[in-house]
Design an enzyme around this catalytic site. Structure first.
Site, PDB file in Angstrom:
ATOM      1  CG  ASP A 244       8.759  -5.242   6.054  1.00  0.00           C
ATOM      2  OD1 ASP A 244       8.367  -6.150   5.658  1.00  0.00           O
ATOM      3  OD2 ASP A 244       8.157  -4.305   7.016  1.00  0.00           O
TER       4      ASP A 244
ATOM      5  CD  GLU B 280       9.352  -6.436   9.350  1.00  0.00           C
ATOM      6  OE1 GLU B 280      10.455  -5.964   9.350  1.00  0.00           O
ATOM      7  OE2 GLU B 280       8.196  -6.032   9.865  1.00  0.00           O
TER       8      GLU B 280
ATOM      9  NE  ARG C 251      -0.838   0.279   4.894  1.00  0.00           N
ATOM     10  CZ  ARG C 251      -1.631   1.062   5.591  1.00  0.00           C
ATOM     11  NH1 ARG C 251      -2.876   1.576   5.071  1.00  0.00           N
ATOM     12  NH2 ARG C 251      -1.158   1.634   6.850  1.00  0.00           N
TER      13      ARG C 251
ATOM     14  CE  LYS D 169       7.857  -1.061   5.450  1.00  0.00           C
ATOM     15  NZ  LYS D 169       7.151  -2.298   6.236  1.00  0.00           N
TER      16      LYS D 169
ATOM     17  CE  LYS E  57       4.445  -4.352  12.342  1.00  0.00           C
ATOM     18  NZ  LYS E  57       3.845  -4.718  11.131  1.00  0.00           N
TER      19      LYS E  57
ATOM     20  CG  ASP F 153       5.381  -7.591  10.356  1.00  0.00           C
ATOM     21  OD1 ASP F 153       4.300  -7.691  11.391  1.00  0.00           O
ATOM     22  OD2 ASP F 153       5.430  -6.313   9.716  1.00  0.00           O
TER      23      ASP F 153
ATOM     24  CB  THR G  71      10.197   2.870   7.140  1.00  0.00           C
ATOM     25  OG1 THR G  71       9.938   2.223   8.614  1.00  0.00           O
ATOM     26  CG2 THR G  71       9.537   2.155   5.990  1.00  0.00           C
TER      27      THR G  71
ATOM     28  CB  CYS H 131       4.398   0.613  15.209  1.00  0.00           C
ATOM     29  SG  CYS H 131       5.714   1.629  14.305  1.00  0.00           S
TER      30      CYS H 131
ATOM     31  CG  ASP I  10       9.876  -0.722  12.252  1.00  0.00           C
ATOM     32  OD1 ASP I  10      10.050   0.380  12.128  1.00  0.00           O
ATOM     33  OD2 ASP I  10       8.854  -1.569  11.879  1.00  0.00           O
TER      34      ASP I  10
HETATM   35  C1  LIG Z   1       5.782   1.853  10.260  1.00  0.00           C
HETATM   36  C2  LIG Z   1       6.682   0.561  10.490  1.00  0.00           C
HETATM   37  N1  LIG Z   1       7.917   1.051  10.186  1.00  0.00           N
HETATM   38  C3  LIG Z   1       6.027  -0.574   9.364  1.00  0.00           C
HETATM   39  O1  LIG Z   1       6.882  -0.565   8.366  1.00  0.00           O
HETATM   40  N2  LIG Z   1       5.303  -1.157   9.806  1.00  0.00           N
HETATM   41  C4  LIG Z   1       4.616  -2.246   9.133  1.00  0.00           C
HETATM   42  C5  LIG Z   1       3.848  -1.621   7.883  1.00  0.00           C
HETATM   43  C6  LIG Z   1       2.793  -0.710   8.535  1.00  0.00           C
HETATM   44  C7  LIG Z   1       1.336  -0.359   7.650  1.00  0.00           C
HETATM   45  O2  LIG Z   1       1.323  -0.497   6.501  1.00  0.00           O
HETATM   46  O3  LIG Z   1       0.933   0.206   8.312  1.00  0.00           O
HETATM   47  C8  LIG Z   1       5.452  -3.540   8.660  1.00  0.00           C
HETATM   48  O4  LIG Z   1       5.150  -3.963   8.045  1.00  0.00           O
HETATM   49  O5  LIG Z   1       6.485  -3.410   9.475  1.00  0.00           O
HETATM   50 MG   LIG Z   2       6.724  -5.596   8.452  1.00  0.00          MG
END
Ligand SMILES: C[C@H](N)C(=O)N[C@@H](CCC(=O)O)C(=O)O
Ligand SMILES: [Mg+2]
Length: 365
Positions: free
Chosen positions: A190, A218, A24, A162, A267, A243, A135, A295, A321
């Site tokens: 991630d 991740e 997303r 990411k 989380k 995760d 991130t 989170c 994180d």
């Molecule tokens: C915000 C955090 N660093 C993060 O990446 N969290 C999630 C994704 C959160 C979201 O899409 O609201 C994660 O996948 O670890």
């Molecule tokens: Mg993640």
């Protein structure tokens, strides 16, 4: 201190730059705020974002679950019987982890207010300081390299990159970022479920053999694909973290038992709040498995609760994180957790010490 009423609001904060993952792209943080009122006038605060693609929860479902199902069961309960409050929240319905998390966070906040102690002390105590990663959203390579360099300049020593959009490009992205920040920051990846198990083994093999050192990867594959997680964990040197596969204590036991992950990302929005998060941390510690506290893209009320937990469980939660306060234009929440770039400092006011939530829009009950 008895629960007498529950109120709802919405809080919204724009992001400095869009947050982009394999699943997303978001421009702002928006949370349902839950205010649990008591006969003593104390108010406990909890929040939950609508992360429908991860938890299945929307603002409508969060508010309806609390209003029509869980909330009525909490009326009249004594906060001093925390176990009873939490037991009722957890057994009131299946799933709906974000609604349960918001309520648990508020109830634990009240528990801290009742005993006039910051939450982390009631959870066992610890050193009230943490250091978070930040991130780097998935994007064009040049943009990701520039964002990584700015983050390092801002003092972040760990970058959460990411990936998961396109395997070939992902390898190039990671190589470019690694050579730009090598020796100055640790890199964790991630993929947010974006790869297949074979793609992950291929990509990580390519990176490992070209000398790119990664702290961890991740959630490389789909949340339900425990076999895929194990396939990767068995074949790469880079530690694999679960995760989206790790919501409940039972799932974590299964991941550990089958050696499908090396690390667990806890989380509150996945676990349904602090009580199950504590169970997961304890399960992991018993099995010598390290955890991260993570989170969603969520408000600093939930992140403050997560920080308190991380301090109290520092023996097993060794990766942090909790970066959303650094990603927003301004943080509408003032609590007893102070966020300043990578540094997170916890103060000793009771509970979560929520002083104010700016621009809080109350919703008619
Ligand atoms: C915000 C955090 N660093 C993060 O990446 N969290 C999630 C994704 C959160 C979201 O899409 O609201 C994660 O996948 O670890
Ligand atoms: Mg993640």
């Amino acid at each position: 201190m008895k629960i007498t009423n529950i109120q709802f609001g919405l809080v919204k904060a724009p992001l400095k730059t869009p947050f982009k993952t394999a699943v997303r792209s978001v421009d702002y943080v928006e949370d349902t705020v839950v205010i649990v009122e008591t006969d003593t006038g104390n108010r406990g605060y909890g929040t939950a974002p609508a992360t429908a693609l991860i938890t299945g929860d929307t603002h409508g479902s969060i508010q309806a679950a609390i209003k029509h199902q869980i909330g009525p069961l909490l009326m009249g309960l004594e906060i001093e019987n925390l176990n009873k409050c939490v037991g009722i929240i957890q057994s009131s319905m299946i799933n709906n982890t974000s609604a349960k998390a918001a309520l648990e966070i508020a109830v634990y906040d009240l528990f801290g207010q009742l005993y006039r102690q910051p939450l982390y002390k009631l959870l066992g105590g610890g050193e009230p300081a943490l250091s978070t990663d930040v991130t780097i959203s998935v994007d064009y390579i040049d943009k990701m390299v520039a964002d990584s360099l700015s983050a390092v300049e801002a003092g972040f020593e760990t970058l959460k990159i990411k990936v998961g959009k396109d395997i070939g490009l992902d390898i190039d992205r990671i190589k470019a970022i690694y050579s730009a920040v090598e020796g100055r920051a640790l890199i964790r990846l991630d993929a947010n479920q974006g790869w297949t198990a074979k793609q992950a083994v291929y990509a990580l093999g390519q990176l490992e053999s070209s000398g790119v050192k990664l702290e961890l990867v991740e959630q490389p594959v789909k949340a339900y694909d425990f076999d895929g997680m194990r396939y990767i964990t068995e074949r790469v040197s880079t530690p694999v973290m679960a995760d989206e596969s790790a919501f409940s204590p039972k799932q974590v036991l299964e991941l550990i038992r089958t050696r499908a992950a090396d690390i667990i990302n806890i989380k509150l929005m996945k676990t349904g709040g602090l009580s199950n998060a504590i169970k997961i941390a304890d399960i992991a510690q018993i099995h010598d498995v390290e955890c991260m506290i993570g989170c969603m893209l969520e408000s600093s009320v939930g992140i403050a609760a997560a920080a308190h937990l991380a301090v109290a469980k520092a023996g097993v939660i060794r990766k942090i994180d909790l970066d959303v306060p650094s990603l927003v234009e301004f943080d509408p929440v003032s609590s007893n957790v102070v966020f300043s770039g990578p540094e997170i400092a916890l103060q000793d006011t009771p509970g979560l010490g929520i002083e104010c939530i700016e621009n809080l829009q109350m919703i008619e009950a």
